[in-house]
Design a protein around this motif. Structure first.
Motif, PDB file in Angstrom:
ATOM      1  N   LYS A   4     -73.859 -42.623 -86.421  1.00  0.00           N
ATOM      2  CA  LYS A   4     -72.703 -42.442 -87.291  1.00  0.00           C
ATOM      3  C   LYS A   4     -71.549 -43.204 -86.678  1.00  0.00           C
ATOM      4  CE  LYS A   4     -74.117 -37.956 -88.962  1.00  0.00           C
ATOM      5  NZ  LYS A   4     -73.791 -36.554 -89.112  1.00  0.00           N
ATOM      6  N   HIS A   5     -70.913 -44.065 -87.471  1.00  0.00           N
ATOM      7  CA  HIS A   5     -69.799 -44.872 -86.989  1.00  0.00           C
ATOM      8  C   HIS A   5     -68.475 -44.188 -87.301  1.00  0.00           C
ATOM      9  CE1 HIS A   5     -72.053 -48.480 -85.910  1.00  0.00           C
ATOM     10  NE2 HIS A   5     -72.801 -48.210 -86.951  1.00  0.00           N
ATOM     11  N   GLN A   6     -67.534 -44.359 -86.389  1.00  0.00           N
ATOM     12  CA  GLN A   6     -66.179 -43.924 -86.645  1.00  0.00           C
ATOM     13  C   GLN A   6     -65.319 -45.179 -86.754  1.00  0.00           C
ATOM     14  OE1 GLN A   6     -64.933 -41.064 -83.778  1.00  0.00           O
ATOM     15  NE2 GLN A   6     -66.470 -39.589 -84.379  1.00  0.00           N
ATOM     16  N   GLU A   7     -64.071 -45.006 -87.144  1.00  0.00           N
ATOM     17  CA  GLU A   7     -63.167 -46.133 -87.323  1.00  0.00           C
ATOM     18  C   GLU A   7     -63.085 -46.966 -86.036  1.00  0.00           C
ATOM     19  OE1 GLU A   7     -58.508 -46.773 -88.379  1.00  0.00           O
ATOM     20  OE2 GLU A   7     -59.552 -45.080 -89.259  1.00  0.00           O
ATOM     21  N   SER A   8     -63.036 -48.284 -86.164  1.00  0.00           N
ATOM     22  CA  SER A   8     -62.979 -49.158 -84.995  1.00  0.00           C
ATOM     23  C   SER A   8     -61.559 -49.663 -84.753  1.00  0.00           C
ATOM     24  CB  SER A   8     -63.928 -50.339 -85.166  1.00  0.00           C
ATOM     25  OG  SER A   8     -63.586 -51.084 -86.295  1.00  0.00           O
ATOM     26  N   GLN A   9     -61.325 -50.094 -83.511  1.00  0.00           N
ATOM     27  CA  GLN A   9     -60.046 -50.667 -83.094  1.00  0.00           C
ATOM     28  C   GLN A   9     -60.322 -51.998 -82.412  1.00  0.00           C
ATOM     29  OE1 GLN A   9     -58.288 -47.867 -80.430  1.00  0.00           O
ATOM     30  NE2 GLN A   9     -57.582 -46.533 -82.059  1.00  0.00           N
ATOM     31  N   THR A  10     -59.302 -52.834 -82.338  1.00  0.00           N
ATOM     32  CA  THR A  10     -59.428 -54.096 -81.622  1.00  0.00           C
ATOM     33  C   THR A  10     -58.655 -54.003 -80.316  1.00  0.00           C
ATOM     34  OG1 THR A  10     -59.605 -55.306 -83.703  1.00  0.00           O
ATOM     35  CG2 THR A  10     -59.068 -56.589 -81.757  1.00  0.00           C
ATOM     36  N   VAL A  11     -59.330 -54.346 -79.221  1.00  0.00           N
ATOM     37  CA  VAL A  11     -58.715 -54.330 -77.896  1.00  0.00           C
ATOM     38  C   VAL A  11     -59.097 -55.612 -77.159  1.00  0.00           C
ATOM     39  CG1 VAL A  11     -58.708 -51.808 -77.684  1.00  0.00           C
ATOM     40  CG2 VAL A  11     -60.643 -53.095 -76.853  1.00  0.00           C
ATOM     41  N   SER A  23     -60.736 -60.675 -77.488  1.00  0.00           N
ATOM     42  CA  SER A  23     -60.575 -59.531 -78.386  1.00  0.00           C
ATOM     43  C   SER A  23     -61.943 -58.944 -78.694  1.00  0.00           C
ATOM     44  CB  SER A  23     -59.916 -59.959 -79.699  1.00  0.00           C
ATOM     45  OG  SER A  23     -58.590 -60.343 -79.474  1.00  0.00           O
ATOM     46  N   HIS A  24     -62.008 -57.616 -78.681  1.00  0.00           N
ATOM     47  CA  HIS A  24     -63.239 -56.895 -78.994  1.00  0.00           C
ATOM     48  C   HIS A  24     -62.946 -55.838 -80.058  1.00  0.00           C
ATOM     49  CE1 HIS A  24     -64.605 -58.581 -75.202  1.00  0.00           C
ATOM     50  NE2 HIS A  24     -65.822 -58.133 -75.463  1.00  0.00           N
ATOM     51  N   THR A  25     -63.880 -55.656 -80.967  1.00  0.00           N
ATOM     52  CA  THR A  25     -63.838 -54.527 -81.879  1.00  0.00           C
ATOM     53  C   THR A  25     -64.567 -53.393 -81.174  1.00  0.00           C
ATOM     54  OG1 THR A  25     -63.904 -55.987 -83.786  1.00  0.00           O
ATOM     55  CG2 THR A  25     -64.476 -53.687 -84.163  1.00  0.00           C
ATOM     56  N   PHE A  42     -80.183 -31.549 -80.986  1.00  0.00           N
ATOM     57  CA  PHE A  42     -79.665 -31.260 -79.651  1.00  0.00           C
ATOM     58  C   PHE A  42     -79.533 -32.505 -78.779  1.00  0.00           C
ATOM     59  CE2 PHE A  42     -82.015 -27.464 -81.039  1.00  0.00           C
ATOM     60  CZ  PHE A  42     -80.940 -26.599 -81.130  1.00  0.00           C
ATOM     61  N   SER A  43     -79.869 -33.662 -79.307  1.00  0.00           N
ATOM     62  CA  SER A  43     -79.877 -34.870 -78.480  1.00  0.00           C
ATOM     63  C   SER A  43     -78.903 -35.941 -78.947  1.00  0.00           C
ATOM     64  CB  SER A  43     -81.288 -35.459 -78.432  1.00  0.00           C
ATOM     65  OG  SER A  43     -81.636 -35.978 -79.692  1.00  0.00           O
ATOM     66  N   ARG A  44     -77.845 -35.548 -79.627  1.00  0.00           N
ATOM     67  CA  ARG A  44     -76.848 -36.517 -80.086  1.00  0.00           C
ATOM     68  C   ARG A  44     -75.837 -36.766 -78.973  1.00  0.00           C
ATOM     69  NH1 ARG A  44     -77.073 -33.175 -85.140  1.00  0.00           N
ATOM     70  NH2 ARG A  44     -75.521 -31.965 -84.035  1.00  0.00           N
ATOM     71  N   GLU A  45     -75.542 -38.033 -78.727  1.00  0.00           N
ATOM     72  CA  GLU A  45     -74.610 -38.426 -77.660  1.00  0.00           C
ATOM     73  C   GLU A  45     -73.658 -39.498 -78.175  1.00  0.00           C
ATOM     74  OE1 GLU A  45     -74.334 -36.974 -74.811  1.00  0.00           O
ATOM     75  OE2 GLU A  45     -76.142 -35.759 -74.930  1.00  0.00           O
ATOM     76  N   PRO A  46     -72.407 -39.488 -77.701  1.00  0.00           N
ATOM     77  CA  PRO A  46     -71.453 -40.537 -78.100  1.00  0.00           C
ATOM     78  C   PRO A  46     -71.660 -41.814 -77.284  1.00  0.00           C
ATOM     79  CG  PRO A  46     -70.373 -38.949 -76.684  1.00  0.00           C
ATOM     80  CD  PRO A  46     -71.770 -38.449 -76.902  1.00  0.00           C
ATOM     81  N   TYR A  47     -71.571 -42.936 -77.952  1.00  0.00           N
ATOM     82  CA  TYR A  47     -71.664 -44.252 -77.308  1.00  0.00           C
ATOM     83  C   TYR A  47     -70.436 -45.076 -77.684  1.00  0.00           C
ATOM     84  CZ  TYR A  47     -76.499 -43.793 -75.764  1.00  0.00           C
ATOM     85  OH  TYR A  47     -77.641 -43.406 -75.116  1.00  0.00           O
ATOM     86  N   ARG A  48     -69.922 -45.827 -76.740  1.00  0.00           N
ATOM     87  CA  ARG A  48     -68.817 -46.759 -76.976  1.00  0.00           C
ATOM     88  C   ARG A  48     -69.454 -48.108 -77.293  1.00  0.00           C
ATOM     89  NH1 ARG A  48     -65.782 -50.755 -74.306  1.00  0.00           N
ATOM     90  NH2 ARG A  48     -63.550 -50.616 -74.715  1.00  0.00           N
ATOM     91  N   ILE A  49     -69.158 -48.651 -78.468  1.00  0.00           N
ATOM     92  CA  ILE A  49     -69.710 -49.927 -78.914  1.00  0.00           C
ATOM     93  C   ILE A  49     -68.583 -50.956 -78.924  1.00  0.00           C
ATOM     94  CG2 ILE A  49     -70.981 -51.112 -80.746  1.00  0.00           C
ATOM     95  CD1 ILE A  49     -72.432 -48.651 -79.550  1.00  0.00           C
ATOM     96  N   ALA A  50     -68.760 -52.046 -78.199  1.00  0.00           N
ATOM     97  CA  ALA A  50     -67.758 -53.118 -78.149  1.00  0.00           C
ATOM     98  C   ALA A  50     -68.419 -54.435 -78.568  1.00  0.00           C
ATOM     99  CB  ALA A  50     -67.183 -53.245 -76.747  1.00  0.00           C
ATOM    100  N   THR A  51     -67.782 -55.132 -79.504  1.00  0.00           N
ATOM    101  CA  THR A  51     -68.297 -56.416 -79.985  1.00  0.00           C
ATOM    102  C   THR A  51     -67.233 -57.483 -79.779  1.00  0.00           C
ATOM    103  OG1 THR A  51     -69.587 -55.256 -81.664  1.00  0.00           O
ATOM    104  CG2 THR A  51     -69.290 -57.632 -81.950  1.00  0.00           C
ATOM    105  N   CYS A  52     -67.593 -58.526 -79.043  1.00  0.00           N
ATOM    106  CA  CYS A  52     -66.673 -59.639 -78.776  1.00  0.00           C
ATOM    107  C   CYS A  52     -66.414 -60.399 -80.069  1.00  0.00           C
ATOM    108  CB  CYS A  52     -67.266 -60.574 -77.723  1.00  0.00           C
ATOM    109  SG  CYS A  52     -66.237 -62.019 -77.383  1.00  0.00           S
ATOM    110  N   GLN A  53     -65.141 -60.629 -80.384  1.00  0.00           N
ATOM    111  CA  GLN A  53     -64.777 -61.347 -81.598  1.00  0.00           C
ATOM    112  C   GLN A  53     -64.925 -62.853 -81.439  1.00  0.00           C
ATOM    113  OE1 GLN A  53     -63.915 -59.580 -84.609  1.00  0.00           O
ATOM    114  NE2 GLN A  53     -65.030 -58.263 -83.191  1.00  0.00           N
ATOM    115  N   THR A  54     -65.149 -63.338 -80.211  1.00  0.00           N
ATOM    116  CA  THR A  54     -65.317 -64.768 -79.964  1.00  0.00           C
ATOM    117  C   THR A  54     -66.778 -65.189 -80.066  1.00  0.00           C
ATOM    118  OG1 THR A  54     -63.377 -64.774 -78.529  1.00  0.00           O
ATOM    119  CG2 THR A  54     -64.902 -66.629 -78.295  1.00  0.00           C
ATOM    120  N   CYS A  55     -67.673 -64.460 -79.358  1.00  0.00           N
ATOM    121  CA  CYS A  55     -69.073 -64.874 -79.306  1.00  0.00           C
ATOM    122  C   CYS A  55     -70.025 -63.923 -80.036  1.00  0.00           C
ATOM    123  CB  CYS A  55     -69.531 -65.025 -77.855  1.00  0.00           C
ATOM    124  SG  CYS A  55     -69.681 -63.458 -76.952  1.00  0.00           S
ATOM    125  N   GLY A  56     -69.560 -62.712 -80.389  1.00  0.00           N
ATOM    126  CA  GLY A  56     -70.404 -61.765 -81.101  1.00  0.00           C
ATOM    127  C   GLY A  56     -71.256 -60.870 -80.211  1.00  0.00           C
TER     128      GLY A  56
END
Length: 66
Positions: A4-11, A23-25, A42-56
């Motif tokens: 499940k995705h939540q809203e993304s930010q650019t950093v 810059s990464h989303t 019982f096995s759901r875990e949060p993950y931080r997903i970062a995608t580079c806006q330059t190379c993908g």
């Protein structure tokens, strides 16, 4: 694997593939780690997903290592 995705930010952060600051989303995704249906809730875990806006290049990092 359920996600499940939540809203993304650019950093701005370091991209190992580009070898510089870019810059990464960034978003948080809830992933189900168990492949068994009876344990999935019982096995759901949060993950931080970062995608580079330059190379993908996409990286994921488990946020809860308990």
């Amino acid at each position: 694997m359920t996600a499940k995705h939540q809203e993304s930010q650019t950093v701005v952060e370091r991209c190992e593939n580009c070898d510089r600051e870019t810059s990464h989303t960034v978003s948080v995704e809830i992933r189900t780690e168990s492949k068994k249906k009876e344990n999935a809730e019982f096995s759901r875990e949060p993950y931080r997903i970062a995608t580079c806006q330059t190379c993908g290049e996409m990286t994921s990092q488990r946020m809860n290592n308990a």
